[in-house]
Design a protein around this motif. Structure first.
Motif, PDB file in Angstrom:
ATOM      1  N   THR A 141       0.829  -1.195   0.000  1.00  0.00           N
ATOM      2  CA  THR A 141       0.000   0.000   0.000  1.00  0.00           C
ATOM      3  C   THR A 141       0.865   1.248   0.000  1.00  0.00           C
ATOM      4  O   THR A 141       0.580   2.205  -0.731  1.00  0.00           O
ATOM      5  CB  THR A 141      -0.943   0.000   1.221  1.00  0.00           C
ATOM      6  N   GLU A 142       1.907   1.265   0.792  1.00  0.00           N
ATOM      7  CA  GLU A 142       2.814   2.408   0.838  1.00  0.00           C
ATOM      8  C   GLU A 142       3.510   2.613  -0.503  1.00  0.00           C
ATOM      9  O   GLU A 142       3.694   3.752  -0.939  1.00  0.00           O
ATOM     10  CB  GLU A 142       3.840   2.224   1.951  1.00  0.00           C
ATOM     11  N   LYS A 143       3.876   1.518  -1.175  1.00  0.00           N
ATOM     12  CA  LYS A 143       4.503   1.626  -2.494  1.00  0.00           C
ATOM     13  C   LYS A 143       3.555   2.238  -3.505  1.00  0.00           C
ATOM     14  O   LYS A 143       3.953   3.074  -4.311  1.00  0.00           O
ATOM     15  CB  LYS A 143       4.950   0.247  -2.995  1.00  0.00           C
ATOM     16  N   ILE A 144       2.296   1.825  -3.464  1.00  0.00           N
ATOM     17  CA  ILE A 144       1.304   2.371  -4.389  1.00  0.00           C
ATOM     18  C   ILE A 144       1.070   3.848  -4.112  1.00  0.00           C
ATOM     19  O   ILE A 144       0.993   4.662  -5.041  1.00  0.00           O
ATOM     20  CB  ILE A 144      -0.022   1.576  -4.313  1.00  0.00           C
ATOM     21  N   LEU A 145       0.975   4.224  -2.863  1.00  0.00           N
ATOM     22  CA  LEU A 145       0.807   5.629  -2.514  1.00  0.00           C
ATOM     23  C   LEU A 145       2.005   6.456  -2.989  1.00  0.00           C
ATOM     24  O   LEU A 145       1.839   7.565  -3.508  1.00  0.00           O
ATOM     25  CB  LEU A 145       0.607   5.797  -1.012  1.00  0.00           C
ATOM     26  N   HIS A 146       3.197   5.912  -2.819  1.00  0.00           N
ATOM     27  CA  HIS A 146       4.412   6.579  -3.292  1.00  0.00           C
ATOM     28  C   HIS A 146       4.379   6.717  -4.810  1.00  0.00           C
ATOM     29  O   HIS A 146       4.682   7.790  -5.355  1.00  0.00           O
ATOM     30  CB  HIS A 146       5.650   5.799  -2.833  1.00  0.00           C
ATOM     31  N   LEU A 147       3.992   5.657  -5.506  1.00  0.00           N
ATOM     32  CA  LEU A 147       3.900   5.686  -6.965  1.00  0.00           C
ATOM     33  C   LEU A 147       2.920   6.765  -7.417  1.00  0.00           C
ATOM     34  O   LEU A 147       3.234   7.556  -8.313  1.00  0.00           O
ATOM     35  CB  LEU A 147       3.465   4.314  -7.495  1.00  0.00           C
ATOM     36  N   LYS A 148       1.743   6.828  -6.823  1.00  0.00           N
ATOM     37  CA  LYS A 148       0.745   7.816  -7.226  1.00  0.00           C
ATOM     38  C   LYS A 148       1.235   9.241  -6.994  1.00  0.00           C
ATOM     39  O   LYS A 148       1.046  10.114  -7.832  1.00  0.00           O
ATOM     40  CB  LYS A 148      -0.576   7.580  -6.476  1.00  0.00           C
ATOM     41  N   LYS A 149       1.904   9.461  -5.873  1.00  0.00           N
ATOM     42  CA  LYS A 149       2.423  10.792  -5.564  1.00  0.00           C
ATOM     43  C   LYS A 149       3.510  11.210  -6.553  1.00  0.00           C
ATOM     44  O   LYS A 149       3.496  12.325  -7.083  1.00  0.00           O
ATOM     45  CB  LYS A 149       2.962  10.819  -4.133  1.00  0.00           C
ATOM     46  N   VAL A 150       4.453  10.320  -6.815  1.00  0.00           N
ATOM     47  CA  VAL A 150       5.555  10.629  -7.724  1.00  0.00           C
ATOM     48  C   VAL A 150       5.042  10.777  -9.155  1.00  0.00           C
ATOM     49  O   VAL A 150       5.453  11.685  -9.886  1.00  0.00           O
ATOM     50  CB  VAL A 150       6.666   9.559  -7.623  1.00  0.00           C
ATOM     51  N   LEU A 151       4.136   9.905  -9.561  1.00  0.00           N
ATOM     52  CA  LEU A 151       3.553   9.990 -10.902  1.00  0.00           C
ATOM     53  C   LEU A 151       2.849  11.325 -11.085  1.00  0.00           C
ATOM     54  O   LEU A 151       3.051  12.017 -12.090  1.00  0.00           O
ATOM     55  CB  LEU A 151       2.582   8.828 -11.125  1.00  0.00           C
ATOM     56  N   GLY A 152       2.038  11.712 -10.131  1.00  0.00           N
ATOM     57  CA  GLY A 152       1.333  12.985 -10.219  1.00  0.00           C
ATOM     58  C   GLY A 152       2.269  14.170 -10.294  1.00  0.00           C
ATOM     59  O   GLY A 152       2.082  15.090 -11.099  1.00  0.00           O
ATOM     60  N   SER A 153       3.292  14.138  -9.480  1.00  0.00           N
ATOM     61  CA  SER A 153       4.283  15.215  -9.475  1.00  0.00           C
ATOM     62  C   SER A 153       5.008  15.308 -10.816  1.00  0.00           C
ATOM     63  O   SER A 153       5.226  16.401 -11.342  1.00  0.00           O
ATOM     64  CB  SER A 153       5.275  14.975  -8.337  1.00  0.00           C
ATOM     65  N   LEU A 154       5.364  14.160 -11.379  1.00  0.00           N
ATOM     66  CA  LEU A 154       6.045  14.140 -12.681  1.00  0.00           C
ATOM     67  C   LEU A 154       5.130  14.682 -13.776  1.00  0.00           C
ATOM     68  O   LEU A 154       5.563  15.478 -14.611  1.00  0.00           O
ATOM     69  CB  LEU A 154       6.501  12.718 -13.028  1.00  0.00           C
ATOM     70  N   ILE A 155       3.880  14.270 -13.766  1.00  0.00           N
ATOM     71  CA  ILE A 155       2.943  14.739 -14.785  1.00  0.00           C
ATOM     72  C   ILE A 155       2.787  16.255 -14.702  1.00  0.00           C
ATOM     73  O   ILE A 155       2.829  16.952 -15.722  1.00  0.00           O
ATOM     74  CB  ILE A 155       1.593  14.018 -14.648  1.00  0.00           C
ATOM     75  N   LYS A 156       2.628  16.769 -13.515  1.00  0.00           N
ATOM     76  CA  LYS A 156       2.493  18.223 -13.342  1.00  0.00           C
ATOM     77  C   LYS A 156       3.752  18.947 -13.814  1.00  0.00           C
ATOM     78  O   LYS A 156       3.676  19.972 -14.501  1.00  0.00           O
ATOM     79  CB  LYS A 156       2.202  18.555 -11.884  1.00  0.00           C
ATOM     80  N   LYS A 157       4.906  18.403 -13.463  1.00  0.00           N
ATOM     81  CA  LYS A 157       6.181  18.998 -13.881  1.00  0.00           C
ATOM     82  C   LYS A 157       6.296  19.014 -15.405  1.00  0.00           C
ATOM     83  O   LYS A 157       6.645  20.039 -15.998  1.00  0.00           O
ATOM     84  CB  LYS A 157       7.340  18.211 -13.263  1.00  0.00           C
ATOM     85  N   LEU A 158       5.992  17.894 -16.039  1.00  0.00           N
ATOM     86  CA  LEU A 158       6.078  17.824 -17.501  1.00  0.00           C
ATOM     87  C   LEU A 158       5.064  18.755 -18.154  1.00  0.00           C
ATOM     88  O   LEU A 158       5.367  19.415 -19.153  1.00  0.00           O
ATOM     89  CB  LEU A 158       5.864  16.387 -17.980  1.00  0.00           C
ATOM     90  N   ARG A 159       3.866  18.802 -17.604  1.00  0.00           N
ATOM     91  CA  ARG A 159       2.837  19.674 -18.164  1.00  0.00           C
ATOM     92  C   ARG A 159       3.274  21.130 -18.129  1.00  0.00           C
ATOM     93  O   ARG A 159       3.156  21.851 -19.121  1.00  0.00           O
ATOM     94  CB  ARG A 159       1.520  19.512 -17.399  1.00  0.00           C
ATOM     95  N   THR A 160       3.820  21.572 -17.019  1.00  0.00           N
ATOM     96  CA  THR A 160       4.189  22.977 -16.891  1.00  0.00           C
ATOM     97  C   THR A 160       5.494  23.311 -17.620  1.00  0.00           C
ATOM     98  O   THR A 160       5.602  24.391 -18.204  1.00  0.00           O
ATOM     99  CB  THR A 160       4.292  23.393 -15.412  1.00  0.00           C
TER     100      THR A 160
END
Length: 91
Positions: free
Chosen positions: A5-24
């Protein structure tokens, strides 16, 4: 189970951050502009960027396309952001 569960939460957080970074940094799209241009629900994109939603594979493909990346390039960037303990692809 807790570690998974912690790995999935980490994945979602990092994925979201990367997407936002790439978008901007790569597109200068707002969330609304990117969502409209690539047929992604605006609320869903916002929730993905904030680490709340797991995106579908098709949504990740749209995001990679929107940022000018091949899926394999996007996956490599994500893997790099996740750190040593998290491998998405075999070498």
């Amino acid at each position: 189970m807790q570690q998974n569960t912690e790995k999935i939460l980490h994945l979602k957080k990092v994925l979201g951050s990367l997407i936002k970074k790439l978008r901007t940094e790569r597109t200068n799209f707002t969330v609304n502009e990117m969502a409209y241009a690539f047929d992604i629900a605006r609320g869903n994109l916002s929730k993905i960027e904030n680490g709340y939603n797991d995106p579908r594979f098709s949504t990740i493909l749209k995001i990679a396309e929107a940022t000018g990346l091949k899926f394999s390039e996007f996956a490599k960037l994500l893997e790099d952001e996740l750190g040593e303990d998290f491998k998405l692809m075999d070498e």
